[in-house]
Design an enzyme around this catalytic site. Structure first.
Site, mmCIF file in Angstrom:
data_model
loop_
_atom_site.group_PDB
_atom_site.id
_atom_site.type_symbol
_atom_site.label_atom_id
_atom_site.label_comp_id
_atom_site.label_asym_id
_atom_site.label_seq_id
_atom_site.Cartn_x
_atom_site.Cartn_y
_atom_site.Cartn_z
ATOM 1 N N ASP A 46 -1.782 5.081 7.294
ATOM 2 C CA ASP A 46 -0.520 5.752 7.599
ATOM 3 C C ASP A 46 -0.577 7.261 7.371
ATOM 4 O O ASP A 46 -0.932 7.731 6.286
ATOM 5 C CB ASP A 46 0.574 5.142 6.728
ATOM 6 C CG ASP A 46 1.969 5.485 7.199
ATOM 7 O OD1 ASP A 46 2.314 6.683 7.201
ATOM 8 O OD2 ASP A 46 2.715 4.570 7.584
ATOM 9 N N SER B 1 3.220 8.210 11.675
ATOM 10 C CA SER B 1 3.827 6.907 11.448
ATOM 11 C C SER B 1 4.872 6.553 12.518
ATOM 12 O O SER B 1 4.580 6.562 13.706
ATOM 13 C CB SER B 1 4.429 6.873 10.042
ATOM 14 O OG SER B 1 4.596 5.554 9.593
#
Length: 418
Positions: A271, A98
């Site tokens: 993610d 991320s």
């Protein structure tokens, strides 16, 4: 991931109505080999120390804290077997998810230029506003791009300049960018070993697309899709006889699902923080499977250092200040925090156990686990109040950089390595 730009979230219901998913990965030739892999990489320094870094999720907060750690490592002198260098030069691999993937990928491509350009290119920039401007522009509104494609284009234009994994520095650490396989429920690492499962070539794959996948918060952004090609021999990592934990067995079994080309012709990535918020499990899984990277450490390596940069926050809650039931938002936030921190604690525990095992196996090897987090700050409450977003105030960015830098410069284990 809790508050990553309300402005972007409002676009979910009004943008990209005619958008269509695309893939950008290329098939690989049967005889082709990639140097961007755990088995083929030449990124092994000629010294007695191997440093491994992990950069967590957390938007710009994570990117800034990770950047501060890089600055600190760059200023600690290290006398290698060949010449005097910095401790940063001893970094063998960086595993990121991320927000941390922006720092990792930028350093992987540009090396020490990160210290000249990254603050202005990303950390001080209102990335949320840049994404919003792109998503409301006629160029996007009247196209068939997804929000994710638009974001990848924005990151590419502002940071990564059309570079692929073939452009990653060979004299730098192996950058392991991690995403989450939404359909398979496992972590997906951008390495040739994983692309082999898809009969695909990572060297031709866009770094911007990989970072976009690693930071694609579900609902706000659509998944990044990869084509699962069928023109190569399937490879299996899973074995009923493998002596591994249930966690590792589940991961390897999940990876084997890519062999079913008919049922899984595509892979959808979101993610990386969902499956490995610290990036630590990527290292742990590698050590426990036949993807083993650490077995290639040369005999002269007598010190292994793992530095985990954990940008997660623990903001105060007022849930228990009243008998009234908490709001839906407060409940969701609390549940997310509980799950995140327990998962983080488990990941750290597994790595510490592994390092202890390595020490027991060799009387001449020492190991260090260094936990860089926000709870060691002089002003913990202010640090924990910094949101998970791609827009921070300049003083917040500076505080995060300074905190990461200071923790590295003052850590006794690292001073011992000088």
């Amino acid at each position: 991931m809790r508050s990553i730009s309300i402005l972007l979230f409002t676009l979910v219901s009004i943008a990209g109505c005619s958008s269509k998913g695309t893939t950008s990965n290329q098939s690989i030739q049967p005889t082709q080999k990639s140097s961007y892999s755990l088995s083929e990489t030449s990124r092994q320094q000629h010294s007695t120390t191997a440093v491994l870094l992990t950069f967590s999720g957390g938007g710009t907060r994570a990117a800034a804290l990770s950047y501060g750690v890089l600055k600190g490592l760059n200023e600690i002198n290290y006398n290698s077997l060949q010449e005097e260098s910095s401790l940063l030069d001893q970094v063998m691999a960086i595993s990121s998810v991320s927000g941390g993937s922006f720092t990792a990928a930028y350093y992987g491509l540009y090396g020490e230029q990160v210290f000249e350009r990254f603050e202005q290119d990303f950390l001080y920039r209102d990335v949320s506003r840049g994404l919003l401007d792109m998503l409301i522009s006629p160029k996007y509104v009247f196209s068939n791009q997804t929000r994710t494609t638009a974001a990848a284009n924005f990151y590419n234009e502002s940071l990564f300049k059309d570079q692929t994994f073939a452009d990653m520095r060979e004299d730098g650490p192996l950058i392991i960018i991690n995403a989450s396989d939404l359909g398979g429920g496992v972590r997906f690492s951008f390495l040739q070993e994983y692309f082999d499962l898809l009969c695909s070539d990572i060297l031709q794959y866009s770094v911007s697309d990989a970072v976009t996948a690693s930071s694609a918060v579900p609902i706000i952004f659509e998944p990044v899709a990869l084509r699962n090609f069928d023109q190569c021999e399937s490879r299996s990592f899973y074995s009923e006889n493998v002596q591994s934990s249930p966690h590792v067995k589940s991961t390897l079994k999940g990876l084997d699902s890519y062999a079913n080309k008919k049922e899984r012709p595509y892979v959808h990535l979101v993610d990386g923080g969902i499956t490995d918020n610290l990036g630590l499990l990527a290292f742990y899984d590698i050590t426990q499977s036949n993807l083993s990277f650490f077995n290639r450490l040369s005999n002269n390596i007598d010190t292994v250092v793992i530095i985990a940069v954990d940008a997660s926050t623990q903001p105060k809650t007022s849930i228990d200040s009243t008998i009234e039931p908490p709001s839906t938002a407060s409940t969701i936030n609390a549940v997310t925090d509980i799950q995140l921190h327990r998962y983080n604690d488990m990941s750290k525990h597994l790595i510490i156990e592994k390092l202890t095992q390595w020490e027991r196996e060799s009387a001449e090897r020492t190991t260090h686990f260094i936990d860089i987090n926000l709870n060691n700050s002089v002003d913990v409450s202010s640090m924990n109040a910094i949101p998970t977003d791609f827009k921070l105030e300049r003083d917040q960015v500076d505080a995060l950089i300074g905190h990461g830098y200071q923790q590295i410069m003052e850590h006794s284990s690292l001073r011992y390595l000088e």
